[in-house]
Design an enzyme around this catalytic site. Structure first.
Site, PDB file in Angstrom:
ATOM      1  N   TRP A 355      25.935  41.805 -23.066  1.00 19.38           N
ATOM      2  CA  TRP A 355      24.681  41.705 -23.821  1.00 19.38           C
ATOM      3  C   TRP A 355      23.920  43.017 -23.828  1.00 19.38           C
ATOM      4  CZ3 TRP A 355      19.583  41.582 -21.486  1.00 19.38           C
ATOM      5  CH2 TRP A 355      19.575  41.664 -20.084  1.00 19.38           C
ATOM      6  N   ASP A 356      24.346  43.943 -22.980  1.00 17.92           N
ATOM      7  CA  ASP A 356      23.740  45.267 -22.935  1.00 17.92           C
ATOM      8  C   ASP A 356      23.635  45.872 -24.331  1.00 17.92           C
ATOM      9  OD1 ASP A 356      24.844  44.533 -20.465  1.00 17.92           O
ATOM     10  OD2 ASP A 356      25.226  46.599 -19.868  1.00 17.92           O
ATOM     11  N   GLU A 484      20.224  39.545 -11.608  1.00 18.60           N
ATOM     12  CA  GLU A 484      21.446  38.943 -11.057  1.00 18.60           C
ATOM     13  C   GLU A 484      21.422  38.882  -9.533  1.00 18.60           C
ATOM     14  OE1 GLU A 484      24.184  41.530 -12.996  1.00 18.60           O
ATOM     15  OE2 GLU A 484      24.659  40.067 -14.565  1.00 18.60           O
ATOM     16  N   GLN A 590      16.738  43.944 -11.643  1.00 15.46           N
ATOM     17  CA  GLN A 590      16.323  44.613 -12.881  1.00 15.46           C
ATOM     18  C   GLN A 590      15.261  43.748 -13.537  1.00 15.46           C
ATOM     19  OE1 GLN A 590      20.341  43.593 -14.905  1.00 15.46           O
ATOM     20  NE2 GLN A 590      18.982  44.042 -16.597  1.00 15.46           N
TER      21      GLN A 590
END
Lengths: 758, 758
Positions: A355-356, A484, A590
């Site tokens: 998805w980056d 994550e 993140q």
């Protein structure tokens, strides 16, 4: 943190050779041309610790994988980028001694990557007992003939006499370092001694995915003329040997031209002929001419995207490196391809699509490249909808679930907490349609193909939520958010927010869909009503007292503390703490809540942004390369300029300074856009919606000025910030453009500049 | 559900051979003798679908394992039971044709497992074109000479003439079905044609775990005399061939005696001599004599543990099967061993030790076997404390963490959601010390070695909890409860309750520890205060309105519904639903809150038990074999007798009726105690604490009577329930025993019976 290259705006140069940093050096000096790429391995070979890596885009392998216990819905295979046959090899012997920088004595070492076009040069003096020989290797992958690699070696004897042997070698006997049980993934098909070619095919698999065939061909030239040596072959290898005896002062220069064909473009039986044809084209020009053609392509790219920074050469170097690496990985030439987190620079993350791309790359590509490049990325996902339907079915759910990791649309990673649970991607990926539509003003995509994606993902979400009778709201249990460092949480605010956004946006856009799309998709009134109900009653955890959105249901029960409480020798956490300890900690890998605030920036007040930033930032360890840029942008918006600059530096030089101590594995390609986003959306405050574009620039204290160009709705707009809160806007080309800067609205005209002050 | 064997109290018999049910048949006719065991494979070989499996207790392999992404704290290897060299093989040819039930025409098939002592007999008539031959194979593993396997084959020609060849074969060329990449795990060391032996060693590994060497030796006897055939060898194999021509009416009987030695007991170089010695002992007696010796051991076991059920032959068969299989797996003879979930009957679960042993086996062994058997199980864990310290260190935590799966104390399973999170085991395992102490009245263990376990696990828990400032209580985040259909939850009531219990019990017992234990363990006052604080302020989720304990923090937010809403064709869920769907569902794999109520039975009121049972039972799908027995016991206590019987049937015939459709993989050995527990703790209502023992029996409606014997503090007590709410107690041996039945207190005297009515 470790810096092994000197500061220079357009070059990565090192004058020392450190065996301990060999893998780091290899990652940093990777080159690619979208079609293929390779790590900075040495042409002559290297017997020390090294990660040999050559990768052909889209050529992958479905590696069988066994987790402890398989469960229903787990993917069958773990897709991985293959270490592909190597073409740079030019083993050298000097008076019978095999040249090897792992063991030989050398001097005057120099390694340099020209960042304007990805030209890699290396030279050193071999200090033998009987002779001193200077070697220079130069290589690049053509941006004109994508199948072409050009490598040059020059040897000059400085003293003594040298019997030199140099072999032009094509080597199919490569393995993945991350292969299971040291399995090879290639079968040799053919070695053609006359044609100087080898052909190989990926091993058969039981998963119904394609096998790939590749053919490599080399010719060797001296003074521009093709020459012939003794050819030997072995299974999967061909080698052509050249020899010359040089006395002091004499030089010898060989050029190795390589063509690489894959079955992605050319059928097996036509590959040899196609290689001949392309080789003829390549050898019709000299090395210098081919390099000039290649440079011309890069000149044009830089002309419309360069970012200049005065007063901070390290920052300038960082952004050049990032743009170069990103463009060497992807420039939209092949809509079947995408951008792997490590591009062509390593094996990790399997080289597949994440998805980056949509979350971090699309916003940059929209502004620095023609809109067709972004559209290619949107179409890549549209093409893969059948795989996404399969993924949802595997989970027993309706609609389409885009994969976490894929080559072909089908999920090919096997950690349930990621692949089944990190489903926020299924809103983030469609979010790129929203971004595209807002930025370009072109709503033709969202009305038709884009609508397939919106409706199919909306159907997934409507099935994935559940209604909590106790709370009287819709919930999403069992997810992993962008952070994550927590897995399998309930009601991740970001995920719930993005799911709600997706359903709302789909509802908003559905009435405007083309008739063809409406006919294809057959959305019922019941579906629309259900989607609206979910939008109206989606549970979004928040804490009124703290005035924040809550990362997930029980986050606030954790032992909340700031990252300052972590001893420095325990960072990065993922290299020092057990996974158990990380999961239970309050520390955030993140941006998570903040990622949502970044995406849906105009949904929240400045106070809301500030309270959430102040709450979450101190607990965020930024151990994902995707984190600092988002923080830089929000910090800039909130007037925290020093923080914004600090985060910029971390994203701009993440690999150059090996911030996360993992660049040995390869570069963080999908984070490469972060430094650009930090400057343009952060320092310059660029925002856009369907009505237009705006800026709110400031100049970082350390810098004396910065500038960049963007491609916006058919115009090229340049923006220069020379003093803090002063900006010069120039419409380089295109129709009149209304722009808002701070609270001033101006209309720019082609060829004219306007200077504004806050 | 599938039943392939006929109902009989002491036999499993089938008169049909079904190729589709071959694996099921193999699982069900597994035999073992604690030292080794094997599935019901055919001696002559079988070319159809089958799971060949021979296992030697404690002989295992550290298989390297790659999960998608390794993280800190993950174990290095996945330990697995090895498929070991096979010793039963007796391939047969008839007039040159290889006998093979996968393809041959046969008649009069009969297969029978005598459950009194684990004797397996199979016979059938081979219907060849040129002859009809009846074959009978018989085998058992000696309970006297643990290294001995005895196999007999008898061939009788019914018509025609038959040239028969029978080979006594030892076969080391075996692989695990679950091996990665079809790797073999054995290296052949030696084949001795004279000695009729083979020796093999497990392949080297990089994990520092031992390699095992095994030696197998066979002799073949005819009419009790050792005979000689032609011997051939191949790598890892030896085969001795015998031939005879028979005419109609003639018979031929061969006996194959095997000795299996492992390096667990005998050093490599001494194995051959030891095998000779044991073989001499074995062959000094006839097959019949050896079988009689073996039977005598089983007679004695049954005499003190048999359970009789009148009026329900299926139930009677079930409990005999379960007791047989359990005792064939473990009877405490070797304290280095434990009880794998599948015993010697399959590869699944790796053959290693789980918390099942302490939670489900110990309560039964306490009552049916001498107390030394249970003490062996306690000592097994004490011996493995160094591994448990290692496991805690791997997670960055203090104290000792007993492994989820192990052979040597070190965690060797690699799913973080299980190994890092299913830590309730670290209280359940020490709970066996509490059970032992309460049942036997012997507190010498808990004062000394047991204290090492209590303090070391208490230290783990004290480090694993965290204090939630918001709630002002201690919490345990990131766990998986006994219900493995939810992973990584917060504040699992069972886990928090058991952690609190462990700390409380340790605090209670610490002052009574031996001086040696106190000196070894050096518990500080600060530690004791901290443990007390955790006991006082442990958060235990409950819902006041519903009057229940809450399985974990957000369980009640789920889409709560009863299992009746699941369509029948979607059961069992684990074979039909994706893991994602299972995790998010409200359905419970096995007793979780109810497991806690079962363990700490005297902590809760009947009303509390009832409300929790009524709330959770309807959502429990019992897809763990460990679940029905716990429900049977609670249902019985709550007067839900029909439910109790229903659950009993499920546990008693779980494998016999293949309830969960997974018996093909092997038997559910660690659940085998469940039917015994359901009768004794359920129907008969046996409870005990340090002060004594009590019963509250009822008679299931279908049954006309039942009886069992228990070994309690040096006495043998028999209990017969002939009518509902009427019971006859007999003290077969030992000192006077006060017993409470319902609310009546009586004192039993040796040799006397008392009849009581409710």
């Amino acid at each position: 943190m470790k810096r092994i290259f000197e500061i220079d705006p357009w070059k990565l140069t090192s004058h020392t050779f450190s065996k301990e940093d060999k893998r780091l050096q290899e990652s940093m000096t990777s080159i690619g041309n979208e079609y293929m790429g390779l790590r900075g391995n040495f042409e002559e070979g290297y017997s020390g610790d090294s990660l040999q890596g050559t990768y052909y885009a889209g050529v992958w392998f479905p590696d069988k994988t066994r987790v402890g216990w398989w469960k229903n819905g787990y993917p069958d295979y773990f897709g991985k980028t293959l270490n592909a046959p190597s073409f740079i090899d030019l083993p050298v012997t000097i008076n019978g001694h095999k040249l090897d920088l792992a063991t030989d004595k050398i001097s005057d070492f120099s390694l340099s990557l020209d960042m304007h076009q990805g030209l890699l040069t290396r030279s050193f003096i071999y200090e033998g007992k009987d002779c001193r020989v200077q070697f220079t290797f130069t290589r690049f992958l053509s941006s004109v003939i994508k199948e072409a690699a050009l490598i040059k070696v020059k040897a000059t004897v400085l003293s003594g006499e040298a019997d030199l042997q140099i072999a032009s070698h094509l080597n199919g006997n490569v393995v993945n370092e991350d292969s299971n049980y040291e399995e090879g993934f290639w079968d040799a098909l053919n070695e053609d001694a006359n044609g100087r070619s080898i052909q190989l095919r990926t091993k058969p698999n039981n998963f119904g995915t394609p096998q790939f065939t590749v053919l490599l061909k080399e010719v060797t030239r001296e003074d521009g003329e093709v020459i012939s040596g003794d050819v030997t072959t072995a299974s999967g290898e061909v080698s052509e040997l050249f020899a010359k005896t040089l006395t002091s002062g004499q030089s010898w220069e060989l050029e190795k031209d390589v063509i690489v064909i894959t079955s992605r473009d050319v059928a097996d039986e036509e590959q040899a002929a196609r290689a001949d044809e392309l080789m003829a084209k390549l050898t019709s020009k000299t090395f210098a001419q081919n390099l000039a053609d290649h440079e011309a392509v890069w000149d044009k790219r830089w002309a419309s995207c360069d970012v200049t920074i005065d007063g901070d050469p390290a920052a300038q170097q960082g952004i050049h490196f990032n743009i170069l690496q990103l463009f060497m990985t992807y420039y939209g030439r092949d809509p079947r391809l995408n951008i792997g987190p490590k591009g062509f620079t390593g094996e990790k993350y399997g080289g597949a699509t994440y998805w980056d791309t949509e979350a971090f790359i699309v916003p940059m590509y929209l502004a620095v490249a023609p809109k067709e490049v972004t559209k290619s990325l949107l179409e890549y996902r549209h093409e893969q909808l059948p795989g996404a339907f399969h993924n949802a079915r595997q989970q027993g759910l309706k609609g389409a679930l885009f994969p976490m990791v894929t080559f072909n649309g089908i999920e090919c990673h096997n950690e349930w907490e990621i692949t089944f649970e990190e489903i926020h991607r299924n809103a983030d990926i469609p979010f790129a349609i929203y971004q595209y539509t807002r930025y370009t003003g072109d709503d033709s995509y969202v009305k038709d193909e884009g609508m397939d994606v919106l409706v199919s993902t909306a159907r997934f979400w409507a099935d994935r939520v559940h209604f909590s009778k106790r709370k009287g709201q819709y919930m999403i249990h069992g997810v992993t958010g962008p952070n994550e460092y927590e897995n399998n949480v309930n009601n991740n605010w970001f995920t719930n927010t993005m799911a709600k956004w997706l359903l709302g946006y789909t509802l908003e856009r559905w009435p405007l869909a083309t008739e063809a799309a409406k006919k294809r998709l057959q959305v019922t009134d019941e579906e629309l009503a259900k989607w609206q109900d979910i939008v109206d009653r989606m549970y979004l955890p928040e804490d009124k007292e703290l005035g924040i959105f809550v990362q997930h249901d029980t986050y606030l029960d954790k032992d909340l503390r700031s990252k300052d409480t972590i001893p420095a020798d325990q960072l990065p956490l993922n290299q020092h703490w057990s996974w158990d300890k990380i999961l239970r900690s309050p520390f955030i890998k993140q941006a998570d809540v903040l990622q949502g605030i970044y995406f849906l920036n105009d949904h929240y007040t400045k106070e809301e942004k500030e309270r959430n930033y102040d709450f979450y930032e101190p607990m965020t360890v930024h151990e994902s390369s995707l984190s600092p840029s988002i923080h830089a942008i929000l910090a800039a918006e909130l007037g925290k300029q020093d923080k914004a600059v600090e985060f910029y530096e971390r994203t701009a030089r993440l690999d150059l300074d090996n911030y996360n101590n993992d660049t040995v594995d390869g570069l963080h390609i999908t984070s490469m856009s972060g430094s650009w986003l930090a400057i343009v959306q952060g320092f310059a405050g660029m925002r856009y919606n369907e009505d237009g574009i705006s800026f709110a620039p400031f100049l970082p204290k350390k810098w004396s000025s910065y500038s960049f160009k963007i491609n916006y709705r058919g115009r090229i707009l340049a923006l220069e910030v020379e003093k803090d809160k002063e900006v010069k806007l120039t419409l380089l080309s295109g129709e009149d453009l209304p722009v808002k800067v701070w609270d001033q609205e101006v209309t720019l005209k082609e060829g004219q500049s306007q200077c504004l002050k806050d």
